[in-house]
Design a protein around this motif. Structure first.
Motif, PDB file in Angstrom:
ATOM      1  N   UNK A 709      89.281 -45.904 -11.305  1.00 26.11           N
ATOM      2  CA  UNK A 709      88.506 -44.768 -11.767  1.00 26.11           C
ATOM      3  C   UNK A 709      88.951 -43.467 -10.848  1.00 26.11           C
ATOM      4  N   UNK A 710      88.810 -44.224  -9.350  1.00 30.97           N
ATOM      5  CA  UNK A 710      89.332 -43.070  -8.111  1.00 30.97           C
ATOM      6  C   UNK A 710      90.683 -42.812  -8.324  1.00 30.97           C
ATOM      7  N   UNK A 711      91.677 -43.611  -8.555  1.00 31.72           N
ATOM      8  CA  UNK A 711      92.886 -43.281  -8.833  1.00 31.72           C
ATOM      9  C   UNK A 711      93.195 -42.246  -9.993  1.00 31.72           C
ATOM     10  N   UNK A 712      92.484 -42.433 -11.311  1.00 32.51           N
ATOM     11  CA  UNK A 712      92.823 -41.309 -12.277  1.00 32.51           C
ATOM     12  C   UNK A 712      92.139 -40.275 -11.594  1.00 32.51           C
ATOM     13  N   UNK A 713      90.920 -39.913 -11.089  1.00 30.63           N
ATOM     14  CA  UNK A 713      90.255 -38.938 -10.685  1.00 30.63           C
ATOM     15  C   UNK A 713      91.439 -38.147  -9.563  1.00 30.63           C
ATOM     16  N   UNK A 714      91.936 -38.954  -8.854  1.00 29.86           N
ATOM     17  CA  UNK A 714      92.923 -38.630  -7.755  1.00 29.86           C
ATOM     18  C   UNK A 714      94.249 -37.936  -8.442  1.00 29.86           C
ATOM     19  N   UNK A 715      94.596 -38.601  -9.392  1.00 34.20           N
ATOM     20  CA  UNK A 715      95.687 -37.876 -10.071  1.00 34.20           C
ATOM     21  C   UNK A 715      95.512 -36.954 -10.855  1.00 34.20           C
ATOM     22  N   UNK A 716      94.266 -36.795 -11.486  1.00 31.45           N
ATOM     23  CA  UNK A 716      93.966 -35.425 -11.998  1.00 31.45           C
ATOM     24  C   UNK A 716      93.994 -34.372 -11.129  1.00 31.45           C
ATOM     25  N   UNK A 717      93.549 -34.605  -9.939  1.00 33.23           N
ATOM     26  CA  UNK A 717      93.324 -33.319  -8.799  1.00 33.23           C
ATOM     27  C   UNK A 717      94.832 -33.153  -8.331  1.00 33.23           C
ATOM     28  N   UNK A 718      95.682 -34.041  -8.141  1.00 30.61           N
ATOM     29  CA  UNK A 718      96.906 -33.993  -7.669  1.00 30.61           C
ATOM     30  C   UNK A 718      97.720 -33.191  -8.535  1.00 30.61           C
ATOM     31  N   UNK A 719      97.592 -33.566  -9.958  1.00 28.20           N
ATOM     32  CA  UNK A 719      98.307 -32.410 -10.779  1.00 28.20           C
ATOM     33  C   UNK A 719      97.980 -31.206 -10.972  1.00 28.20           C
ATOM     34  N   UNK A 720      96.537 -30.895 -10.806  1.00 22.24           N
ATOM     35  CA  UNK A 720      96.096 -29.718 -10.823  1.00 22.24           C
ATOM     36  C   UNK A 720      96.819 -29.079  -9.588  1.00 22.24           C
ATOM     37  N   UNK A 721      96.512 -29.550  -8.562  1.00 25.84           N
ATOM     38  CA  UNK A 721      96.684 -28.761  -7.081  1.00 25.84           C
ATOM     39  C   UNK A 721      98.480 -28.511  -7.328  1.00 25.84           C
ATOM     40  N   UNK A 722      99.297 -29.547  -7.570  1.00 22.27           N
ATOM     41  CA  UNK A 722     100.576 -29.336  -7.639  1.00 22.27           C
ATOM     42  C   UNK A 722     100.944 -28.054  -8.642  1.00 22.27           C
ATOM     43  N   UNK A 723     100.297 -28.231  -9.750  1.00 18.57           N
ATOM     44  CA  UNK A 723     100.770 -27.155 -10.767  1.00 18.57           C
ATOM     45  C   UNK A 723     100.249 -25.989 -10.649  1.00 18.57           C
ATOM     46  N   UNK A 724      99.088 -25.798 -10.155  1.00 16.56           N
ATOM     47  CA  UNK A 724      98.406 -24.362 -10.011  1.00 16.56           C
ATOM     48  C   UNK A 724      98.843 -23.919  -8.842  1.00 16.56           C
ATOM     49  N   UNK A 725      99.067 -24.652  -7.591  1.00 16.54           N
ATOM     50  CA  UNK A 725      99.391 -24.108  -6.390  1.00 16.54           C
ATOM     51  C   UNK A 725     101.157 -23.978  -6.331  1.00 16.54           C
ATOM     52  N   UNK A 726     101.665 -24.306  -7.467  1.00 15.97           N
ATOM     53  CA  UNK A 726     103.132 -24.342  -7.529  1.00 15.97           C
ATOM     54  C   UNK A 726     103.900 -24.999  -6.520  1.00 15.97           C
ATOM     55  N   UNK A 727     103.459 -26.275  -6.179  1.00 19.59           N
ATOM     56  CA  UNK A 727     103.843 -26.888  -4.714  1.00 19.59           C
ATOM     57  C   UNK A 727     105.227 -27.439  -5.434  1.00 19.59           C
ATOM     58  N   UNK A 728     106.168 -27.393  -4.396  1.00 20.19           N
ATOM     59  CA  UNK A 728     107.479 -27.996  -4.462  1.00 20.19           C
ATOM     60  C   UNK A 728     107.696 -29.381  -4.036  1.00 20.19           C
ATOM     61  N   UNK A 729     108.955 -30.105  -4.199  1.00 20.28           N
ATOM     62  CA  UNK A 729     109.138 -31.246  -3.863  1.00 20.28           C
ATOM     63  C   UNK A 729     109.963 -31.303  -2.532  1.00 20.28           C
ATOM     64  N   UNK A 730     110.554 -30.222  -2.190  1.00 21.20           N
ATOM     65  CA  UNK A 730     111.263 -30.467  -0.737  1.00 21.20           C
ATOM     66  C   UNK A 730     110.765 -30.209   0.468  1.00 21.20           C
ATOM     67  N   UNK A 731     110.898 -31.057   1.210  1.00 18.93           N
ATOM     68  CA  UNK A 731     110.242 -31.310   2.633  1.00 18.93           C
ATOM     69  C   UNK A 731     110.150 -29.836   3.263  1.00 18.93           C
ATOM     70  N   UNK A 732     109.188 -29.554   3.676  1.00 22.88           N
ATOM     71  CA  UNK A 732     109.028 -28.410   4.580  1.00 22.88           C
ATOM     72  C   UNK A 732     108.966 -27.123   3.701  1.00 22.88           C
ATOM     73  N   UNK A 733     109.487 -27.061   2.607  1.00 19.55           N
ATOM     74  CA  UNK A 733     109.170 -26.180   1.589  1.00 19.55           C
ATOM     75  C   UNK A 733     108.342 -26.109   0.305  1.00 19.55           C
ATOM     76  N   UNK A 734     107.418 -26.784   0.719  1.00 20.82           N
ATOM     77  CA  UNK A 734     106.323 -27.192  -0.598  1.00 20.82           C
ATOM     78  C   UNK A 734     105.841 -25.896  -1.145  1.00 20.82           C
TER      79      UNK A 734
END
Length: 849
Positions: A709-734
């Protein structure tokens, strides 16, 4: 006369008249029947009988001898006591074949009894002839062994009596050096044996080899006994090591009993004459028969214990430096052996050694309690958190604790306040999984399930206040019997059942008793702006206060405005427990910041809900809220500016020279409105709602444990944070795209401020021109127009042009970055912002042309 006597007399007629020859033949035949030598060279009994019949028919053509032989053979085959019947027939046939030679006495017959030579078996059908079945003639001359024996007899060096070596060998079996045979002390290899040099006697080489073989058991015994004694005299020895020592001591006790029995066989030595004990004396055959023990017989007695001692020695060597579950894994690795004896011995050893482990395991998976004094289990407790327990809401008389859960300000989050209160991290930090202590017969996946089961029961008992249910389950499970190594299948079934029951109960407690779903929905509605009417009402009510400097805003004013927004929107229908957890705060501010920069919402959570909604999760909710709140502010500002710009076109009919500028402003503003609304739609529909659907389906299934359950909620938040804040995957240029987005927000606010200034300047210019017209008509007005209005208008138009150009360039760069983003949803946002290729670069346009 038995069948064997009749058969001998039938095949060897000379034995009828010579009684001594008959006794020697019968005795030799019986020895051959009971011997196990030469089994691989035995011929088929049918072929032997045919050869004997042919031989008898040659001696007696009437056939009576062959018929009598057939009857005697059938009687011999019916005798169960005789095992090697074909060997006896081969022996008698050899005697009959050699009867052509002159046989004067029984010794001549015995001299013919030389075993046949070893012949290689050739492929093809077996061919047996009388010449092939006959025995080989004795070799001419004396052998080297006979010559050596004769030389030693001449020298007068006697052989050391076996009973003296036997006594020393019994000492060696107990790890004690004897008189004639001793363990080597100088050699690094303690298994070596030294024979004491004495010119009065000699020891045969085969005897030395046999004693070396027996001394191995004594060396292994010494190693095992030393290990057991060291552990007994050492403090802090774990339960599993104690169990191992107990089993080894039990095995050694049985070994002592065997040694005592063997020594009792030597007791007759104490009653014999002293001359037997001297090196020069030799015990008689009657004495050996009386004692009943020889070195060869001792080797037979010890053979089983040799294998046991080897296994115990291997376990002792592997146990050095290992303890607990790691020791159980080492012993279990020895079960992968094809030898039935080794496998049986290891299984018995594991059954005894693993009892303390299964005792701890049973209490852990059935009651959630860890009784591991010596840290032997694969679950470890953090000593710093051992005395902490959660604070239940009932213990606080229904009041929400401000000390547990969400930190007061964002600055505290950045300083890592999740560690300020140890109770908020009991689930993750109180117990740790130690893979190195997990027995190999369980496996990591199964071990994780055991770890989660006990941790869930402990959490239900102490954190959720449901100890009665845990005690009831424990009583029901204890009636099913103890867990043990020999019943691995039953162990797996018990653990699977306990895991399912504990996980299901924990889900029920969280969602039924503590209303976790209501809290998740509240965070979605308020922090992720799921309630649109609430967000609009709150922003309209707070706009005048948030435009002021941050140091002039008071929290009680924000709280009152928040309550007004709740009562004026659909939020008023939420449960009272949810509404009283919602609050408004001001983050830490610096000089020059206004209310828009430091305003935020707060949602208080307490135990055990803060296990899922921990400080890190709430910080992510804050990040998303601040981003969406800025976006909402820009949308509101653009909406107000658009209404003023569209409605003010009639007001400025008297300024026809500025119509083109207003047209350009409306075009840019429409472009900005399109940008902000497409971004909002992307965040709300494509990201937040889709992510919530995944989380909600997981909640409805109720599969897995609290970690899931904690992992599912964590994935839910991580998905929103990465997509809403438009975070990238390049180190130092996220956060490159996020910074570009924030720059666009700043440009839009500056553009909106400039358009407001331009609107005001236009009003001033319109008033000035009206005053001039009134003056031309002779009417004097009271207004005093600003003579620098035209300069202000020109300066404002230049700023508007700069902001328009900067917005287009920044948006073009952002769209290009989104279209090349690794995330599919981010690329989709780039398509939404430039669905008609409006933001294509000049380079791309040149390529198209």
């Amino acid at each position: 006369m038995d069948s064997l006597d009749s058969l001998v007399l039938s095949v060897v007629p000379q034995a009828r008249t010579d009684s001594e020859l008959r006794r020697e033949l019968i005795a030799t035949c019986r020895d051959i029947l009971t011997s196990h030598i030469g089994k691989s060279r035995e011929l088929d009994i049918g072929q032997l009988s045919d050869n004997i019949k042919k031989h008898l028919n040659q001696l007696n053509p009437s056939g009576t001898s062959a018929l009598r032989f057939t009857n005697l053979l059938s009687r011999l085959l019916d005798q169960p006591a005789v095992s090697r019947k074909n060997a006896s027939l081969q022996f008698l046939h050899a005697l009959a074949s050699s009867s052509s030679r002159s046989i004067t006495n029984g010794s001549n017959y015995l001299s013919a009894l030389v075993p046949p030579p070893t012949l290689a078996v050739l492929p093809g059908p077996a061919k047996t002839t009388p010449e092939a079945s006959a025995v080989v003639r004795p070799r001419k001359g004396r052998s080297i062994a006979d010559k050596l024996k004769e030389f030693r007899a001449v020298q007068g060096i006697p052989v050391l009596p076996e009973h003296l070596l036997l006594r020393d060998t019994l000492y060696l079996l107990q790890g004690i050096s004897g008189k004639y045979v001793q363990f080597s002390r100088e050699s690094e290899d303690k298994n070596s044996v030294v024979f004491v040099d004495d010119p009065r006697y000699r020891i045969l080489e085969p005897t030395k080899v046999l004693i070396h073989k027996l001394a191995e058991v004594g060396h292994l015994y010494t190693r095992v006994d030393t290990f057991v004694r060291e552990k007994e005299g050492k403090s802090g020895v774990g339960m599993i090591e104690q169990s191992l020592c107990h089993h080894l001591q039990t095995q050694l006790t049985e070994y002592y009993r065997l040694i005592a029995i063997l020594e009792s066989q030597m007791g007759v030595l104490d009653k014999t004459d002293d001359s037997l004990k001297s090196p020069g004396s030799t015990p008689t055959d009657d004495f050996v028969e009386e004692t009943g023990l020889t070195l060869k017989r001792l080797d037979v007695w010890i053979n089983d214990w040799r294998l046991r001692m080897r296994m115990m020695s291997v376990c002792v060597e592997g146990a050095k430096g290992a303890y607990g579950g790691a020791l159980v894994s080492i012993i279990h690795s020895y079960t992968d052996n094809g030898d039935p004896f080794v496998r049986k011995f290891t299984d018995q050893l594991l059954e005894e050694v693993s009892k303390p482990f299964f005792t701890i395991l049973q209490k852990w998976i059935f009651s959630g309690e860890l009784y591991d004094t010596y840290n032997e289990f694969f679950v470890a407790m953090d000593p710093e958190l051992a005395h902490y327990q959660y604070i239940h809401p009932k213990a606080m008389n229904g009041q929400i604790s401000t000390d547990v859960g969400f930190p007061s300000i964002l600055g505290d989050l950045d300083e890592g306040s999740s560690e300020s209160d140890p109770r908020s991290r009991l689930w993750e930090a109180k117990y740790q999984f130690r893979k190195e202590m997990l027995p190999s017969f369980l496996g990591e996946t199964f071990g994780r399930k055991i770890f989660s089961t006990g941790k869930s029961l402990n959490f239900i008992k102490y954190s959720c206040g449901d100890s009665d249910w845990v005690i009831t389950r424990q009583r029901l499970n204890t009636t099913k019997g103890d867990l043990k190594y020999s019943d691995i299948l039953g162990l797996e079934k018990s653990i699977d059942a306990a895991y399912e029951i504990a996980s299901q109960r924990l889900f029920d407690v969280f969602f039924d008793k503590f209303k976790l779903l209501d809290h998740l929905l509240a965070l979605k509605h308020y922090f992720l702006l799921g309630y649109g009417d609430f967000a609009d009402t709150l922003m309209d009510a707070l706009a005048p206060n948030l435009s002021r400097p941050a140091n002039t805003i008071y929290r009680h004013n924000l709280t009152a405005t928040l309550e007004t927004a709740i009562r004026s929107s659909n939020a008023q229908r939420d449960p009272p427990d949810v509404l009283r957890r919602l609050d408004a705060r001001m983050m830490e501010y610096s000089h020059g910041e206004i209310g828009w920069d430091v305003f935020t919402l707060e949602y208080k959570v307490d135990s055990p809900v803060n296990t899922v909604l921990d400080a890190d999760s709430m910080m992510d909710y804050l990040k998303i809220f601040n981003h969406l709140w800025k976006m909402k502010r820009i949308e509101s500002a653009l909406s107000v500016a658009w209404m003023r710009t569209a409605g003010g076109s009639r007001t400025f009919l008297r300024l026809p020279d500025l119509n083109f500028q207003w047209h350009k402003i409306r075009l840019v503003m429409a472009e900005m409105i399109h940008f902000i609304r497409q971004t909002q739609a992307y965040c709300q529909v494509e990201v937040i709602e889709c992510s919530w659907e995944i989380l909600y389906q997981f909640i409805q299934q109720k599969k897995g444990d609290l970690d899931s359950l904690i992992g599912a909620h964590r994935s839910y938040l991580d998905r929103i944070v990465k997509k809403v804040l438009l975070l990238g995957h390049k180190l130092g240029r996220e956060e490159n795209l996020l910074n570009q987005m924030r720059e666009l927000f700043t440009i839009i606010l500056q553009f909106r401020e400039s358009t407001d200034n331009f609107y005001n300047h236009c009003l001033s210019e319109s008033a000035r021109r009206d005053a001039e017209r009134d003056l031309d008509r002779g009417v004097v007005t009271a207004s005093d127009p600003d003579p620098h209005v035209q300069e202000n208008i020109d300066q404002t138009l230049r700023m508007i042009q700069e902001y328009s150009t900067a917005f287009s360039e920044k948006t073009q760069t952002l769209v290009h970055g989104l279209q090349n983003h690794q995330d599919l949803d981010c690329r989709f946002l780039g398509t939404m912002l430039s669905f008609s290729d409006f933001y294509k670069t000049k380079k791309d346009l040149v390529k198209v042309q």
